[in-house]
Design a protein around this motif. Structure first.
Motif, PDB file in Angstrom:
ATOM      1  N   PHE A  82      -6.180   8.525   1.420  1.00 44.41           N
ATOM      2  CA  PHE A  82      -7.048   7.976   0.364  1.00 44.41           C
ATOM      3  C   PHE A  82      -8.370   7.603   1.034  1.00 44.41           C
ATOM      4  O   PHE A  82      -8.452   6.983   2.071  1.00 44.41           O
ATOM      5  CB  PHE A  82      -6.614   6.717  -0.476  1.00 44.41           C
ATOM      6  N   LEU A 132      -4.662   3.165   4.288  1.00 44.29           N
ATOM      7  CA  LEU A 132      -5.186   4.092   3.358  1.00 44.29           C
ATOM      8  C   LEU A 132      -5.724   5.275   3.749  1.00 44.29           C
ATOM      9  O   LEU A 132      -5.484   6.439   3.242  1.00 44.29           O
ATOM     10  CB  LEU A 132      -5.986   3.163   2.452  1.00 44.29           C
ATOM     11  N   PHE A 148     -10.738   3.440  -3.111  1.00 44.01           N
ATOM     12  CA  PHE A 148     -10.201   4.631  -2.259  1.00 44.01           C
ATOM     13  C   PHE A 148      -9.719   5.612  -3.387  1.00 44.01           C
ATOM     14  O   PHE A 148      -8.929   5.333  -4.456  1.00 44.01           O
ATOM     15  CB  PHE A 148      -8.885   4.353  -1.591  1.00 44.01           C
ATOM     16  N   THR A 198      -8.250  -1.928  -3.917  1.00 40.63           N
ATOM     17  CA  THR A 198      -7.440  -3.016  -3.028  1.00 40.63           C
ATOM     18  C   THR A 198      -8.594  -4.487  -2.987  1.00 40.63           C
ATOM     19  O   THR A 198      -9.804  -4.125  -2.419  1.00 40.63           O
ATOM     20  CB  THR A 198      -7.398  -2.676  -1.783  1.00 40.63           C
ATOM     21  N   ALA A 210       1.108   4.014  -2.768  1.00 35.39           N
ATOM     22  CA  ALA A 210       0.721   5.729  -2.331  1.00 35.39           C
ATOM     23  C   ALA A 210       1.719   6.448  -2.913  1.00 35.39           C
ATOM     24  O   ALA A 210       1.681   7.678  -3.305  1.00 35.39           O
ATOM     25  CB  ALA A 210       0.371   5.849  -1.181  1.00 35.39           C
ATOM     26  N   GLN A 256     -12.066   6.068   1.381  1.00 40.45           N
ATOM     27  CA  GLN A 256     -12.838   4.880   1.023  1.00 40.45           C
ATOM     28  C   GLN A 256     -14.142   5.245   0.465  1.00 40.45           C
ATOM     29  O   GLN A 256     -14.792   6.172   1.140  1.00 40.45           O
ATOM     30  CB  GLN A 256     -12.852   3.945   1.921  1.00 40.45           C
ATOM     31  N   ILE A 268       0.937  -1.328   0.149  1.00 41.03           N
ATOM     32  CA  ILE A 268      -0.040  -0.055   0.011  1.00 41.03           C
ATOM     33  C   ILE A 268       0.953   1.188  -0.027  1.00 41.03           C
ATOM     34  O   ILE A 268       0.801   2.176  -0.904  1.00 41.03           O
ATOM     35  CB  ILE A 268      -1.116   0.064   1.193  1.00 41.03           C
TER      36      ILE A 268
END
Lengths: 382, 604
Positions: free
Chosen positions: A234, A229, A242, A191, A182, A236, A178
């Motif tokens: 990010f 996240l 996201f 994901t 990012a 959701q 992740i």
């Protein structure tokens, strides 16, 4: 049906059924490309495009597969031009899925030129060993090279797909994936928990006992992913999706909000003009069908308010925006008796699987992990 | 005029597997009743289930002629009787149709519980007993020991025993000679008027109800107008005949004869075993002795596993009932199991047989609820009601006391297992009243036990403790007051009727705990936490919790994917259709089966 077709958004999905190989987790319809097939595919796609409603604006386009990016630059161009010729105006959002190994600057240039706004790349993982265990054809080096090319081409929006809970993957490895995704700076991340769908190589391994599903482990991966996240900025907006603020995939949002979409290509599904149907999955059957007068429709379902209300809930609840139940009842006035559904909603609220605020129902984090079970129960009572 | 001097009516009685049917076959062969080439192994046990389990469920009379060593022909009527305690009334009626009984004993196994029970039944009917020690060809045969047992246990002189090996045809002629010499000629022939005993009946699709009868006095023929003496019901005789061994039409039946009659009655339920038939115009003064009404002792719900099979099950029950007046049923509705039937049986074996026949002859998958006996419940307002379904037990506050049926059991076992068997008896709330030594290796316990305690696993456990050598027979022994209560199982606060049972208070907690534990193992986890509780009235005595599952979500859900996704959910939904919803909890059908099949419901 009270869905007001002229004011509702319309999406276009194009299925490019070709892949260079079959990933172990993939159940989508795809074939290895042969030149002859490609040419016939284009001809049939042209027929499909010609069937698009002449007076409706297509708001969003999504090219998925297979691997659309597998097509050569000139083929991408051909498909794109055919499509644009059939549209009233260029779409606001146009996503093309690409596998890292297929990303080439010349293709990206063509896509940019066509008006593609969004590139979605199936990274899956940055870990070479895990990629191999998934049967993917690319390696981390190819991911970085592909990303560099995408950045240079300068698309408005970018997405990277990641897969987690891969057999052998540690929680730390997942978090590292992740962070790495990012760090590259996409506007969107998807994901996906590794699933074992029938007709996949992984499912076979599962059935043979070579891999195991560990519920507690999957839950831990989900939760760790969500937390990280969020920390990385990010937000959701759906169980698996996201985005940076304002960078959600509109095409998918519209689908989940039960707007209309038309699918072109083999196995593509449509929800349009009061019905839901699918084109034949088999390439030959689909192509033959497109040359007959009636484009072949399979698994046809005539939609009614009850089905649409149920699906609005099932898919709406997967989104963080949730659903406005009262508004849905107004949107689908002919949905009929819903006391059982109300009972279920009451029970789900009591169990804190659902939450209610400002007139909207939403899945709690615990509820998000049970979205399928909730969906099944909704279908049982509606 | 009937030739009573040359008529002998007898039966063969034995413990299960001691060779009764084989002996019958040999007798049929020797009297040339059936030609050898027509002989089918176990000719008399015609039902598949009878052959398989080696037991006789229906009576099978057969008439034959034996030319004795004195050169004269004798008419023999052999009645093959059911051999199990559940059918003891039927057995007693079959015995009542005879004057003599061949008491068959396995030369290796010796006297068993049913041997004694059947011998006593025969003596009660005033029959002459001819002891037969069979299977003398076996290497393990011990004839002197068996003769000793005869004297010790049944007080029958050892020298009266006839030695046979039915398998090899040894001693059969000696046995038939003994029948000629020792079975008395037909009794009560001199009584005025027709007296005919109904000892069994069957239903025939073409002829209707066929009664198996023994004529004691008088004559009966077609077109006679007859009367059943217990209820005064009249009927017309349509046909009379004998078993040779197939049913063969005759002009008339006379005193001493065993045969069948067909009347214009169409419903087996109207025929009562043990009833006396006489002529309407010249009725006999008195009924034959021994008639009584039989009532079911054991009840259980039978439900189709597939609810759409209800009508098929109903039709099957109706057909079984046609041939078995002792089997009763009525429709019943369970919250958990849907529509089915509450069924009454004479006893455990009868219950098993009916369940098995439904499965086999009607190809139905059924689920049976925990069996129950008939309780007498006296309420605080003085009213006494019969309860055979736990659901119908009144509220504890309304109950003054409950009485439960008791049995006197005689248990035969190797003396080495006596301690374990006594422990089993006491676990089942039984009392051993006395112990009798059969020989140096075997003992007999006479115990008093509540009937409901032997309903489920008593016999299996007895067999397992005694390595297969123990056997039990029982007779009903009245009612006794007991501390009984209804044990309910609740799933998330909702009582599941199919899991309720009436149990002794001292055992409720153990059974409740075991049931909860078993349910926890069986029930799949769901979206919600599930509480499983066992309770008596409002008091919870055991509890288990099934935690909710935490994840049921598929991540991927693209635009075009909605149809696929919906299909997946529809599939899950179909899977859940086979579950019964109890409140908010979905219970798979097979969970009911597993729980109800948990032999003792987990009381041990």
């Amino acid at each position: 049906m009270t869905l007001n077709a002229s004011t509702s958004a319309l999406g276009l999905y194009c299925h490019v059924p070709f892949c260079a190989s079959t990933c172990d987790f993939c159940a989508f319809y795809q074939e290895k490309p042969r030149r002859g097939d490609l040419l016939r595919y284009f001809e049939a796609m042209e027929r499909e495009f010609a069937l698009l409603p002449p007076d409706r604006v297509v708001d969003t386009v999504f090219w998925g597969g297979g691997t659309p990016g597998l097509l050569a630059a000139k083929d991408l161009e051909r498909l794109g031009r055919m499509q644009l010729a059939a549209l009233v105006q260029p779409p606001h959002e146009w996503t093309v899925e690409m596998a890292p190994s297929t990303v080439k600057p010349d293709k990206l240039a063509v896509l940019k030129d066509l008006g593609v706004t969004r590139i979605s790349m199936g990274v899956q993982s940055f870990d070479a060993a895990l990629l191999e265990s998934l049967g993917r054809l690319h390696n981390p080096k190819q991911i970085y090279r592909a990303w560099e090319a995408i950045e240079q081409a300068g698309f408005a929006a970018t997405n990277l797909d990641l897969i987690f809970a891969i057999p052998g993957q540690s929680l730390a490895q997942w978090q590292a994936d992740i962070r790495e995704a990012a760090r590259l700076g996409p506007s969107h991340l998807s994901t996906y928990c590794l699933t074992f769908e029938e007709d996949t190589a992984l499912y076979v391994k599962l059935a043979q006992g070579k891999v195991r599903i560990d519920e507690a482990r999957e839950v831990a991966f989900y939760e760790a992913g969500w937390q990280l996240l969020d920390e990385l900025g990010f937000t959701q907006y759906e169980i698996s999706n996201f985005a940076r603020p304002g960078m959600e995939c509109v095409h998918n949002l519209n689908t989940w909000r039960m707007h209309e979409w038309i699918g072109c290509g083999p196995s593509a599904a449509s929800q349009y003009a009061g019905e839901r149907y699918q084109r034949p999955s088999n390439l030959d059957e689909w192509m033959r069908g497109m040359w007959t007068d009636a484009a072949p429709k399979q698994e046809q379902v005539v939609l009614n308010d009850r089905i649409l209300l149920a699906d609005s809930l099932v898919f709406g609840l997967r989104m963080n925006e949730g659903v406005d139940f009262a508004a849905l009842r107004q949107r689908y006035p002919a949905a009929g008796e819903l006391s059982q559904l109300e009972g279920l909603i009451g029970r789900l609220l009591e169990e804190q699987i659902l939450t209610q605020a400002e007139g909207r129902l939403r899945l709690s984090p615990k509820g998000q992990l049970l979205a399928d079970a909730v969906g099944t129960e909704i279908l049982e009572v509606v | 005029m009937p030739d009573l001097h040359h008529t002998r009516n007898f039966c063969i009685i034995a413990h299960v597997d001691h060779g009764k049917t084989t002996l019958s076959d040999r007798i049929l062969e020797l009297t040339r009743t059936v030609e050898m080439r027509d002989m089918k192994e176990q000719l008399l046990d015609s039902m598949d289930l009878e052959r398989e389990r080696g037991i006789t469920i229906k009576s099978h009379p057969v008439s034959m002629v034996y030319r004795a060593r004195d050169g004269q022909d004798y008419a023999f009527n052999l009645i093959d009787t059911p051999g199990h305690v559940d059918f003891s009334y039927e057995v007693s009626r079959s015995l009542a149709a005879c004057e003599g009984a061949m008491l068959l004993i396995d030369a290796a196994q010796g006297i068993e519980a049913q041997t004694v029970a059947n011998a006593h039944l025969a003596l009660e009917q005033g029959l002459e007993i001819i002891p037969v020690i069979n299977k003398i060809d076996l290497p393990s045969a011990d004839v002197p020991a068996i003769q000793q047992q005869l004297e010790d246990v049944l007080a029958i002189p050892a020298e009266e025993a006839v030695l046979t090996s039915a398998k090899n045809g040894l001693g059969i002629e000696d046995l038939l000679e003994a029948a000629v010499a020792r079975v008395p000629q037909p009794r009560w022939a001199e009584v005025e008027g027709l007296r005919m005993l109904i000892f069994d009946c069957i239903y025939d699709t073409y002829k209707g109800v066929i009664c198996y009868v023994r004529v004691f006095s008088g004559t009966v023929k077609a077109n006679d107008s007859i009367l059943t003496m217990s209820d005064g019901m009249k009927a017309q005789v349509k046909e009379v005949g004998k078993f040779s061994p197939a049913m063969t039409k005759q002009d008339s039946l006379q005193a001493g004869d065993v045969g069948y009659i067909v009347t214009n009655r169409r419903d087996v339920a109207e025929i009562k075993l043990g009833d006396t038939i006489t002529l309407t115009n010249t009725p006999a003064k008195e009924m034959l002795p021994g008639y009584k009404e039989v009532s079911p002792m054991v009840f259980s719900g039978i439900y189709p596993i597939d609810t759409s099979d209800y009508n098929k099950l109903k039709a099957g029950m109706g057909k079984l009932r046609l041939n078995d007046a002792a089997f009763v049923y009525q429709s019943e509705n369970s919250v958990a199991l849907g529509f089915g039937f509450r069924c009454g049986f004479l006893g455990l074996l009868h219950m098993e047989i009916i369940q098995e026949r439904i499965r086999r002859e009607y190809d139905l998958d059924v689920i049976s609820t925990y069996p129950s006996v008939v309780y007498f419940v006296t309420k605080t307002d003085g009213e006494t009601i019969e309860v055979h379904n736990p659901v119908n037990l009144p509220d504890p506050a309304e109950i003054d006391h409950i009485e439960e049926p008791m049995i006197n059991a005689s248990i035969h076992l190797p003396s080495t297992s006596i301690g374990d068997v006594l422990a089993l008896v006491s676990e089942k709330r039984g009392l051993c009243e006395h112990t009798e030594t059969i020989d140096e290796k075997r003992v007999m316990l006479v115990c008093r036990l509540p009937l409901n305690e032997i309903l489920v696993d008593f016999n299996d456990r007895l067999k397992s403790i005694t390595h297969g050598y123990g056997s039990m027979d029982y007779e009903m022994a009245g009612y006794e007051q007991a501390k009984l209560c209804r044990l309910d199982i609740m799933v998330n606060g909702e009582s599941v009727d199919a899991f309720s049972s009436i149990v002794h208070k001292d055992k409720a907690e153990g059974r409740g705990r075991a049931l909860c534990k078993r349910l926890k193992e069986i029930l799949p986890r769901q979206m919600f936490k599930i509480a499983i509780q066992a309770s008596i009235g409002s008091q919870v005595i055991a509890r288990e919790t099934i935690s909710a599952y935490r994840k049921d979500v598929t991540a991927k859900c693209y635009g075009g994917d909605i149809s696929r996704k919906r299909k997946l959910l529809e599939k899950q939904k179909e899977g859940k259709k086979r579950m019964k919803n109890i409140g908010s909890v979905s219970i798979p059908q097979d969970a009911f089966i597993k729980i109800l099949k948990t032999s003792d419901g987990g009381s041990s």
